[in-house]
Scaffold this motif. Structure first.
Motif, mmCIF file in Angstrom:
data_model
loop_
_atom_site.group_PDB
_atom_site.id
_atom_site.type_symbol
_atom_site.label_atom_id
_atom_site.label_comp_id
_atom_site.label_asym_id
_atom_site.label_seq_id
_atom_site.Cartn_x
_atom_site.Cartn_y
_atom_site.Cartn_z
ATOM 1 N N THR A 1 28.702 66.524 26.953
ATOM 2 C CA THR A 1 28.048 65.993 25.765
ATOM 3 C C THR A 1 27.722 67.108 24.780
ATOM 4 O O THR A 1 27.583 68.283 25.160
ATOM 5 N N GLU B 1 31.816 59.252 18.871
ATOM 6 C CA GLU B 1 30.563 58.730 19.413
ATOM 7 C C GLU B 1 30.694 57.256 19.770
ATOM 8 O O GLU B 1 30.239 56.821 20.833
ATOM 9 N N ASP C 1 24.500 68.898 25.750
ATOM 10 C CA ASP C 1 24.643 69.876 26.825
ATOM 11 C C ASP C 1 25.366 71.130 26.334
ATOM 12 O O ASP C 1 25.074 72.246 26.796
ATOM 13 N N GLN D 1 24.226 62.651 22.858
ATOM 14 C CA GLN D 1 24.904 62.096 24.035
ATOM 15 C C GLN D 1 26.408 61.929 23.823
ATOM 16 O O GLN D 1 27.132 61.533 24.746
ATOM 17 N N THR D 2 26.908 62.235 22.638
ATOM 18 C CA THR D 2 28.334 62.083 22.342
ATOM 19 C C THR D 2 29.154 62.962 23.270
ATOM 20 O O THR D 2 28.972 64.174 23.343
#
Length: 318
Positions: A232, A280, A235, A193-194
């Motif tokens: 992210t 992050e 992704d 998710q970073t």
């Protein structure tokens, strides 16, 4: 191309003209409908990129802008309406040298009466993290130069550099690795998710510098946060797999495993590790949004998917 020799046009002096950022600045100004005289600075004007710019009307000047060379810096800045400055910490891994050179260049530009000084800075991670991540010198040094520039009294704009899209393509510790079953894995010490402000630097960074020069919303004292797309890590991996047709998974790994995988000297691996952990935890731009900085760009930037499609991944995903 609107690069001109006409003395009525503003003179923009661009440092590191054969590099990713400096070259992008020249290209973006050449795309403008406003005329510019451009003086490109590099140590070696015989490089192919330097010769190409010279053929396009750029005044190429060979100069070494070390901290003990203030006289030459003032000379090449003389008459400049605009200066774009970038420093290259990774060339020598010496933050003390980088900061000394940055301060000297700011002083030289001020002494030369430069009308607008644009600097490619970064956040001071040691300050934003309250000392938790002290070893990210390529950010911290630029943060120190930024503060010096803001205090100097020179008309100063900080156009921060986003996350290079090419990092997952060329950096050993960040490339996808081939597994025994023939699939690929990208492994980093942060969660999927970073969020990163990914930018195709040679193609798009200069757009933000042009915006800082031409858009009234920006000007002395302002800050521009560059990003082709905020996306992210998870992704990015999913889109890379979809576009290349390869099976690529993401795995969060431990700090020690990552440092070993980079193949870098321990001090450099620690620096890269801390930078990722900071991104992050605190956000690349310390929680600041990039929306306003993209509002007045002359053309759309490349997304991560655009970069993937434009890049030959055969050497990475073989």
């Amino acid at each position: 191309m609107t690069i001109t020799k006409e003395p009525s046009a503003p003179l923009a002096v661009v440092l590191g003209v054969t590099g990713n950022q400096g070259g992008s600045v020249v290209k973006a100004l050449a795309e403008s409908d406003k005329p510019y005289r451009i003086r490109g600075l590099t140590r070696d004007i015989t490089k192919p990129a330097a010769r190409e710019f010279a053929a396009g009307g750029v005044e190429m000047v060979a100069v070494s802008l070390t901290s003990d060379n203030a006289a030459d810096a003032r000379a090449v800045f003389t008459g400049a309406n605009i200066v774009f400055m970038v420093t290259n910490y990774w060339e020598h891994l010496d933050v003390t040298r980088e900061v000394a050179e940055g301060k000297m260049l700011i002083d030289a530009a001020k002494a030369a009466g430069v009308g607008l000084f644009i600097w490619s800075g970064l956040e001071s991670i040691i300050n934003v993290s309250n000392g938790k991540y002290p070893n990210v010198y390529h950010f911290n040094g630029k943060g120190e130069i930024t503060e010096y520039g803001r205090r100097s009294g020179i008309p100063f704009v900080n156009v921060q550099s986003g996350w290079y899209a090419s990092n997952f393509w060329k950096l050993q510790g960040m490339k996808p690795k081939k597994l025994a079953d023939g699939t690929f894995e990208l492994a980093l010490p942060v969660g999927p998710q970073t969020l990163l402000p990914v930018i195709d630097t040679p193609n798009d960074y200069g757009l933000f510098v042009r915006e800082a020069i031409e858009c009234p919303e920006f000007g002395p004292g302002s800050e521009v946060l560059t990003s082709g797309q905020d996306i992210t890590v998870g992704d990015m991996v999913s889109q890379l797999a979809e576009i290349t047709g390869k099976k690529i998974t993401y795995r969060r790994i431990g700090d020690e495993e990552f440092m070993t995988a980079t193949g870098m000297p321990p001090s450099v691996a620690l620096e890269v590790l801390e930078s990722l952990k900071y991104h992050e935890e605190c956000g690349y731009y310390a929680g600041k949004t990039t929306d306003a900085s993209r509002r007045h760009l002359a053309r759309p930037t490349r997304t991560w998917a655009d970069f993937v499609r434009a890049t030959d991944w055969s050497s990475v995903l073989a």
